[in-house]
Design a protein around this motif. Structure first.
Motif, PDB file in Angstrom:
ATOM      1  N   GLN A 213       4.438   4.167  15.166  1.00  0.00           N
ATOM      2  CA  GLN A 213       4.806   3.536  14.035  1.00  0.00           C
ATOM      3  C   GLN A 213       3.413   3.173  14.110  1.00  0.00           C
ATOM      4  O   GLN A 213       2.360   2.569  12.642  1.00  0.00           O
ATOM      5  N   CYS A 214       2.771   2.275  14.793  1.00  0.00           N
ATOM      6  CA  CYS A 214       2.069   1.593  15.165  1.00  0.00           C
ATOM      7  C   CYS A 214       0.228   2.370  14.958  1.00  0.00           C
ATOM      8  O   CYS A 214      -0.505   1.856  14.314  1.00  0.00           O
ATOM      9  N   ASP A 215       1.092   3.787  15.496  1.00  0.00           N
ATOM     10  CA  ASP A 215      -0.176   4.437  15.635  1.00  0.00           C
ATOM     11  C   ASP A 215      -0.913   4.512  13.965  1.00  0.00           C
ATOM     12  O   ASP A 215      -1.773   4.754  13.646  1.00  0.00           O
ATOM     13  N   PHE A 216       0.279   5.137  13.258  1.00  0.00           N
ATOM     14  CA  PHE A 216       0.151   5.188  12.781  1.00  0.00           C
ATOM     15  C   PHE A 216      -0.422   4.218  11.259  1.00  0.00           C
ATOM     16  O   PHE A 216      -0.906   4.401  10.342  1.00  0.00           O
ATOM     17  N   SER A 217       0.698   3.300  11.619  1.00  0.00           N
ATOM     18  CA  SER A 217       0.030   2.394  10.591  1.00  0.00           C
ATOM     19  C   SER A 217      -1.714   2.407  10.266  1.00  0.00           C
ATOM     20  O   SER A 217      -2.141   1.536   9.328  1.00  0.00           O
ATOM     21  N   ASN A 218      -2.365   2.069  12.004  1.00  0.00           N
ATOM     22  CA  ASN A 218      -4.078   1.819  11.719  1.00  0.00           C
ATOM     23  C   ASN A 218      -4.416   2.633  10.592  1.00  0.00           C
ATOM     24  O   ASN A 218      -5.067   2.956   9.793  1.00  0.00           O
ATOM     25  N   VAL A 219      -3.560   4.231  10.506  1.00  0.00           N
ATOM     26  CA  VAL A 219      -4.962   4.615   9.331  1.00  0.00           C
ATOM     27  C   VAL A 219      -3.982   4.374   8.392  1.00  0.00           C
ATOM     28  O   VAL A 219      -5.490   4.487   6.997  1.00  0.00           O
ATOM     29  N   LEU A 220      -2.544   4.289   7.727  1.00  0.00           N
ATOM     30  CA  LEU A 220      -1.639   3.915   6.458  1.00  0.00           C
ATOM     31  C   LEU A 220      -2.855   3.240   5.938  1.00  0.00           C
ATOM     32  O   LEU A 220      -3.372   2.747   4.907  1.00  0.00           O
ATOM     33  N   TRP A 221      -3.049   1.364   6.560  1.00  0.00           N
ATOM     34  CA  TRP A 221      -4.325   0.702   5.976  1.00  0.00           C
ATOM     35  C   TRP A 221      -5.398   1.035   5.616  1.00  0.00           C
ATOM     36  O   TRP A 221      -6.107   0.918   4.604  1.00  0.00           O
ATOM     37  N   ALA A 222      -5.952   1.912   6.535  1.00  0.00           N
ATOM     38  CA  ALA A 222      -7.853   2.068   6.437  1.00  0.00           C
ATOM     39  C   ALA A 222      -7.356   3.456   5.370  1.00  0.00           C
ATOM     40  O   ALA A 222      -8.835   2.882   4.353  1.00  0.00           O
ATOM     41  N   PHE A 223      -6.678   3.807   4.959  1.00  0.00           N
ATOM     42  CA  PHE A 223      -6.756   4.432   3.779  1.00  0.00           C
ATOM     43  C   PHE A 223      -5.743   3.209   2.149  1.00  0.00           C
ATOM     44  O   PHE A 223      -5.972   4.518   1.145  1.00  0.00           O
ATOM     45  N   GLY A 224      -6.221   2.444   2.680  1.00  0.00           N
ATOM     46  CA  GLY A 224      -5.400   1.800   1.014  1.00  0.00           C
ATOM     47  C   GLY A 224      -3.862   1.201   1.317  1.00  0.00           C
ATOM     48  O   GLY A 224      -3.449   0.901   0.243  1.00  0.00           O
ATOM     49  N   GLY A 225      -2.826   2.432   1.909  1.00  0.00           N
ATOM     50  CA  GLY A 225      -1.605   2.049   1.948  1.00  0.00           C
ATOM     51  C   GLY A 225      -0.909   0.834   2.304  1.00  0.00           C
ATOM     52  O   GLY A 225      -1.532   0.267   3.212  1.00  0.00           O
ATOM     53  N   ASP A 226       0.126   0.551   2.353  1.00  0.00           N
ATOM     54  CA  ASP A 226       0.450  -0.360   2.754  1.00  0.00           C
ATOM     55  C   ASP A 226       2.176  -0.029   2.604  1.00  0.00           C
ATOM     56  O   ASP A 226       2.871   0.329   1.874  1.00  0.00           O
TER      57      ASP A 226
END
Length: 485
Positions: free
Chosen positions: A239-252
């Motif tokens: 979850q931590c590793d993915f979250s960096n990408v999620l937020w970078a692409f504008g997701g939340d």
């Protein structure tokens, strides 16, 4: 027990509320159930008025706690107070803290208050530290609350819409881009020619460029086995590793993610993982993992770090406090930068925690506990921890980073190797770059839903879109149950 072994918080806090009504959670009386308060000594020395008291501090086994445990003498000599430190794995810590708060006791006077598993669900059982900081009979907080890095004070110390401060920032692990600087220097010109851009790591790089750099290492050099590795085990680390990408692409995860991460709430609203930006992030993440070291799916942060220091991978996102281990394994061969940006921003997940005081403490116990919390987060203590052979973590105070010896240590040769990451983490902690998980009481269950579905996606059992939609449905079921305390 919940899925991850944490006792049901709703049941515990219902019990705590009932007992609080009987005993008085604020400990206004001298004792509850026969408990005796700490003895206060008549003295002009505000640090020694509770000499002879014994405090219990429960903490996750972290670098700052290891450093403090290895050298408690300065605190004992300053105050005359003895401190017993109990270190546990986080899940076990949460269980013990929950039981202590629910039972109306204060077996643990000082608490390592993880923002998601302790602060969010149990803030009502913690002391508002502003009251103690304003008490003229106690030593003041050097530098005041304003000396703490603002995003960290909010994320680690606050909950809800009020002004209360329930914890002081104690540690601050943050994910940054860690890379083999020697290999980037060796291959820089060739990579730049082949890729068509400057491959030097930094927040101006994009995740797509990160992907292409990783693939370049896979295809063009035998210096490492793989260009990148990740902490993609079916675990919180995924979850931590993915979250960096999620937020970078504008997701939340929810609307108003910045405010939710900084201040928290019991009612986060509908999950937003089924939106187009979140699905795009999941699609990219699956593609990135397809070229990463295949062992990534078996690694958490402790598995990823040795892969980097053993020369197996060229780069990875990992917690910045692994820098000391990197520098010990391969001195001078690593570099540190903020994580790449996506279509929206660079996002660097913050994993810090504060230390708090149990609301069940009696008046003098509480004041004695403040002496320890004050000292443990003081600039001089953070500087000593930073240099400790036992570990120490990195500071949470602006003033420590401004010290000449700390500034000098940002460049090699450095006696404070974790500070080599300071230029990267300073950028990562800016409000526009910091990555903050939703600070909600039910986050533990949501976290499990996220990494479970992501793991299925990486295994090929779910498409990115289906993984995000299924996670959204699960999280909505969790949050729809609500939270009562």
């Amino acid at each position: 027990m919940t899925q991850r072994g944490v006792l049901d918080r709703r049941t515990l806090l219902r019990g705590a509320a009932g007992l609080a009504a009987f005993c008085g959670l604020n400990a206004a009386s001298a004792a509850c159930g026969g408990r005796k308060d700490a003895v206060r000594i008549a003295t002009d020395d505000r640090w020694r008025q509770f000499a002879g008291t014994t405090l219990n501090f429960i903490s996750e086994n972290t670098a700052p706690t290891a450093a403090i445990a290895a050298n408690l003498r300065p605190f004992t000599e300053l105050t005359g107070i003895n401190v017993n430190i109990v270190t546990l794995e986080l899940t076990a810590l949460v269980q013990k803290v929950a039981l202590d708060l629910a039972g109306g006791e204060s077996q643990y006077h000082v608490i390592y208050a993880d923002p998601y598993q302790v602060l969010a669900p149990y803030s009502k059982g913690l002391v508002d530290l502003r009251e103690l900081a304003a008490d003229s009979s106690l030593p003041g907080l050097e530098g005041g609350f304003a000396d703490f890095i603002p995003t960290q004070l909010d994320a680690a110390g606050r909950f809800g819409g009020g002004d209360e401060i329930f914890a002081l920032p104690y540690d601050c692990p943050t994910m940054v881009w860690q890379y083999r600087a020697d290999l980037f220097a060796k291959h820089h010109d060739r990579m730049a020619d082949d890729l068509g851009f400057d491959p030097t790591p930094g927040a101006e790089r994009t995740w797509e460029e990160y992907f292409r750099i990783a693939r370049w290492f896979n295809d063009n050099t035998d210096d490492v086995a793989y260009g990148t590795g990740h902490q993609a085990k079916q675990h919180d680390s995924l979850q931590c590793d993915f979250s960096n990408v999620l937020w970078a692409f504008g997701g939340d995860y929810f609307d108003h993610g910045d405010r939710l991460g900084r201040y928290g709430t019991v009612e986060p609203g509908d999950c937003r993982l089924d939106t187009d930006p979140a699905i795009e992030a999941a699609q990219f993440y699956r593609r990135l993992l397809s070229i990463a070291d295949p062992s990534s799916r078996t690694w958490d942060w402790n598995g990823l770090a040795p892969a980097l220091t053993s020369g197996r991978i060229a780069m990875c996102p990992n917690w910045h406090e692994y820098a000391a281990g990197n520098e010990q394994a391969m001195p001078g061969k690593f570099g540190y930068a903020p994580l790449p940006r996506g279509t929206a921003r660079s996002a660097n997940i913050y994993g810090g925690t504060g230390i708090a005081i149990n609301g069940n403490t009696l008046p003098n116990e509480r004041r004695a506990a403040w002496l320890f919390v004050n000292w443990a987060t003081a600039p001089r203590t953070q500087l000593a921890n930073l240099a400790s052979d036992a570990g120490g973590g990195t500071p949470t105070r602006e003033s420590v980073y401004a010290l000449p010896e700390v500034r000098a240590a940002e460049q090699r040769p450095s006696d404070l190797p974790n500070i080599l990451t300071a230029p990267a983490v300073r950028k990562a902690w800016q409000p526009e770059n910091i990555g903050l998980r939703p600070k909600i009481p039910m986050w533990n269950e949501c976290d499990t839903a996220i990494y479970t579905q992501l793991s299925k996606m990486l295994a090929g059992d779910l498409s990115p879109a289906d993984a995000m939609r299924e996670t959204t449905a699960r999280i909505n079921r969790i949050t729809d149950r609500g939270w009562s305390a």
